[in-house]
Motif scaffolding. Structure first.
Motif: not given
Length: 266
Positions: A101-102, A106-107, A111-112, A259-266
């Motif tokens: 997903e990341v 599409t992550a 998250l939305s 995953f809570e602490r991870r920076d997910v790029p948009g």
């Protein structure tokens, strides 16, 4: 969360069906070989003892008699395919659940939604359970049917017990892959880490068997699953079952936290 589980399970349906078909076909070929092997007159006990301890541990498990259908299936089917190959497969499959997903960006869609990151990870983990259960349930019925067709008699409860515990074992392997998926940036990296962890520790356990470094084998999930003890001796080591359950739950928690602490790029 339920929607995520349902969507992921449906998306995996075709792959699960294909995997089940392949496993059932291999089981059929293996069972079909047994009558000719049993009639060969080979001293199977001497044959097993001719292998080095490391080979016995890696490919024969705790089996000493290949002359019974249970012993034959343990060495030719369960020890290699169920313990090693399917264990590695489910870890490999889980490795793409979050990282995929990341990587596909599409992550942010997930998250939305009004669902926390932790619940997303848990839902992803749960979505693999139908595939694990399906492979083990269908193959159980197939093995029993194939054994009946060659005129052999086995205790179906022993096989049912074995396959039921394989569900837990495979779930623990998948949970290891989930940690890699939630931690690493790319699917390829996560898959490599998951496969390396499962396959590497499996052979580490085998190669250090009965040596001064045998304690290293405690890192392997296969150390806590003795298929021969379950099927032939009809015994369950509940301490090992507890270890597999704890590993599965802890790995899901670790993956959720990562995953809570991870920076997910948009």
């Amino acid at each position: 969360m339920r929607e995520i589980v349902g969507f992921e399970a449906r998306r995996r349906f075709r792959g699960t069906a294909m995997l089940t078909a392949v496993v059932v076909a291999f089981a059929g070929l293996t069972v079909g070989l047994f009558p000719s092997v049993a009639e060969s007159g080979v001293d199977f006990e001497a044959y097993v003892e001719s292998f080095p301890p490391e080979v016995q541990a890696a490919f024969l498990g705790g089996v000493t008699d290949l002359g019974t259908v249970e012993g034959f299936l343990l060495t030719e089917l369960y020890q290699l395919i169920w313990v090693l190959v399917l264990g590695a497969y489910f870890a490999y499959a889980a490795a793409s659940l979050v990282a995929g997903e990341v990587e596909a960006r599409t992550a942010d869609l997930l998250l939305s939604s009004p669902v926390s990151r932790s619940r997303i990870v848990v839902a992803k983990a749960v979505s693999l359970l139908p595939a694990i259960v399906a492979v083990n349930a269908v193959s159980l019925l197939a093995v029993l049917a194939f054994v009946s067709l060659i005129g052999e008699t086995v205790d179906p409860l022993d096989f049912a017990r074995l396959h039921a515990l394989f569900v837990l074992y495979h779930a623990a392997n998948a949970a290891v892959g989930l940690v890699a998926s939630a931690t690493l940036a790319r699917v390829r990296q996560a898959r490599a880490a998951a496969l390396g962890a499962i396959v590497g520790t499996y052979f580490l356990d085998a190669l250090t068997f009965d040596t001064d470094y045998e304690w290293l084998g405690t890192l392997s999930l296969s150390r806590y699953f003795d298929a021969a003890e379950i099927l032939i001796d009809a015994e369950i080591e509940w301490g090992d079952v507890g270890v597999l359950l704890v590993v599965a739950l802890v790995c899901v928690v670790l993956a959720a936290e990562a995953f809570e602490r991870r920076d997910v790029p948009g």
